[in-house]
Design a protein around this motif. Structure first.
Motif, short mmCIF file in Angstrom:
data_model
loop_
_atom_site.label_atom_id
_atom_site.label_comp_id
_atom_site.label_asym_id
_atom_site.label_seq_id
_atom_site.Cartn_x
_atom_site.Cartn_y
_atom_site.Cartn_z
N UNK A 26 -13.66 -43.09 -47.47
CA UNK A 26 -12.63 -42.27 -48.11
C UNK A 26 -11.62 -41.77 -47.08
N UNK A 27 -12.10 -41.32 -45.92
CA UNK A 27 -11.20 -40.84 -44.88
C UNK A 27 -10.33 -41.97 -44.33
N UNK A 28 -10.89 -43.17 -44.27
CA UNK A 28 -10.11 -44.31 -43.80
C UNK A 28 -8.95 -44.60 -44.74
N UNK A 29 -9.22 -44.61 -46.03
CA UNK A 29 -8.15 -44.83 -47.01
C UNK A 29 -7.10 -43.73 -46.92
N UNK A 60 -8.04 -53.33 -43.76
CA UNK A 60 -9.37 -53.63 -44.31
C UNK A 60 -10.45 -53.46 -43.25
N UNK A 61 -10.19 -53.98 -42.04
CA UNK A 61 -11.15 -53.85 -40.94
C UNK A 61 -11.30 -52.40 -40.50
N UNK A 62 -10.20 -51.67 -40.49
CA UNK A 62 -10.22 -50.25 -40.12
C UNK A 62 -11.12 -49.46 -41.06
N UNK A 63 -10.99 -49.72 -42.37
CA UNK A 63 -11.82 -49.02 -43.35
C UNK A 63 -13.28 -49.42 -43.22
N UNK A 64 -13.53 -50.70 -42.94
CA UNK A 64 -14.91 -51.17 -42.83
C UNK A 64 -15.62 -50.60 -41.61
N UNK A 120 -18.85 -58.25 -43.55
CA UNK A 120 -18.35 -59.51 -44.10
C UNK A 120 -16.85 -59.52 -44.23
N UNK A 121 -16.26 -58.38 -44.59
CA UNK A 121 -14.80 -58.31 -44.68
C UNK A 121 -14.17 -58.45 -43.30
N UNK A 122 -14.84 -57.87 -42.30
CA UNK A 122 -14.34 -58.00 -40.93
C UNK A 122 -14.44 -59.45 -40.46
N UNK A 123 -15.59 -60.08 -40.72
CA UNK A 123 -15.78 -61.47 -40.31
C UNK A 123 -14.77 -62.39 -40.98
N UNK A 124 -14.48 -62.14 -42.25
CA UNK A 124 -13.51 -62.97 -42.94
C UNK A 124 -12.10 -62.76 -42.39
N UNK A 128 -14.24 -53.90 -31.14
CA UNK A 128 -14.79 -52.71 -31.80
C UNK A 128 -16.02 -53.06 -32.63
N UNK A 129 -15.96 -54.18 -33.31
CA UNK A 129 -17.08 -54.62 -34.14
C UNK A 129 -18.31 -54.91 -33.28
N UNK A 130 -18.11 -55.65 -32.20
CA UNK A 130 -19.23 -56.02 -31.33
C UNK A 130 -19.86 -54.79 -30.67
N UNK A 131 -19.03 -53.86 -30.21
CA UNK A 131 -19.54 -52.65 -29.55
C UNK A 131 -20.34 -51.80 -30.53
N UNK A 132 -19.80 -51.59 -31.73
CA UNK A 132 -20.48 -50.76 -32.73
C UNK A 132 -21.80 -51.39 -33.15
N UNK A 133 -21.79 -52.71 -33.37
CA UNK A 133 -23.01 -53.40 -33.77
C UNK A 133 -24.07 -53.32 -32.67
N UNK A 134 -23.64 -53.46 -31.41
CA UNK A 134 -24.57 -53.38 -30.28
C UNK A 134 -25.18 -51.99 -30.14
N UNK A 135 -24.37 -50.95 -30.36
CA UNK A 135 -24.86 -49.57 -30.27
C UNK A 135 -25.99 -49.34 -31.26
N UNK A 136 -25.80 -49.78 -32.50
CA UNK A 136 -26.84 -49.57 -33.51
C UNK A 136 -28.08 -50.41 -33.24
#
Length: 259
Positions: A72-75, A108-112, A168-172, A239-247
């Motif tokens: 919601x905050x992203x939108x 789209x990527x920002x919101x995801x 998936x939206x980011x990957x696409x 950003x995607x790779x860093x966030x995924x690695x952190x989790x």
């Protein structure tokens, strides 16, 4: 003390995500659970609490709320006139409800990514408290460790590169930047990789991931959406790779110490 100071520092750096300047017009509104949404969320929470422990159920609810608040905050940050914060994300994972679609793949990527990045702070804080309180209060430390694992696992799942999940939206979006048809080939590669691993290891989890990757082929591409530029693609991928690695690292580190 570094286990506590680091999450606090990251939290201070992340304050603009929730306190930064937003578009002057528009608002964020709350959407109550529907009958089916309430039943789905209740069954999922009960199943998690029964199979694991009530702390995992509490962590699941917290993870969902943070994720939906981030969407919601992203939108709102993008400038949509109205963004709705759903109480449950289980019944609809295709993206935040808004009066306007994302005109650019970067939006789209920002919101995801917004929700998962927002949840990094409570995940690392719970992880730090789990380590610090371990010799002082083992019971409380155990609860915080389970909370950290739940937050990490939920957001790691949301970042999986399968539609309709955010990952998936980011990957696409990233694959479309390299070519209109590359998304299909990348998805087929993931299906083959997970299926091979499932057959070799006889793993149920890998079989589920195979089915998730396969069903993402049937989601239609967003039409009339501007593609990412080369620079934007590199930023999104980083950003995607860093966030995924952190989790992944947070969940794995905490899990090995709880077992």
């Amino acid at each position: 003390m570094s286990f506590i100071l680091l999450p606090i520092l990251i939290g201070l750096l992340a304050l603009p995500l929730v306190m930064g300047p937003l578009a002057r017009s528009g608002k964020v509104t709350r959407v109550d659970l529907t009958g089916s949404g309430f039943l789905t969320a209740l069954c999922a929470t009960i199943a998690i609490s029964s199979l694991a422990s009530p702390i995992f159920g509490i962590g699941f609810i917290l993870a969902v709320l943070i994720h939906e608040a981030g969407l919601a905050l992203a939108c709102r940050s993008i400038g949509h006139d109205l963004s709705r914060m759903r109480i449950s994300t289980i019944s609809n994972t295709s993206g935040p409800e808004s009066q306007k679609d994302f005109d650019h793949a970067l939006e789209d990527c920002f919101a995801a990514l917004y929700g998962p990045v927002l949840a990094v702070v409570p995940t690392l804080l719970a992880l730090g408290l789990f380590h610090v309180l371990s010799p002082v209060s083992p019971v409380l430390s155990d609860h915080l460790g389970k909370l950290a694992i739940t937050l990490a696992a939920f957001n790691f799942l949301m970042l999986m590169p399968f539609r309709p999940l955010g990952g998936g939206r980011i990957a696409q979006a990233v694959s479309n930047a390299f070519g209109p048809q590359s998304a299909v080939f990348i998805t087929l590669f993931m299906v083959a990789a997970f299926a091979s691993a499932a057959l070799r290891e006889q793993s149920i989890a890998m079989s589920i991931l195979t089915a998730a990757a396969l069903q993402s082929l049937f989601h239609s591409k967003r039409e009339n959406q501007m593609a990412l530029s080369q620079d934007q693609t590199l930023i999104v991928m980083s950003c995607y790779a860093i966030t995924l690695t952190v989790y992944f690292m947070a969940g794995f580190w905490c899990l090995t110490r709880l077992i």
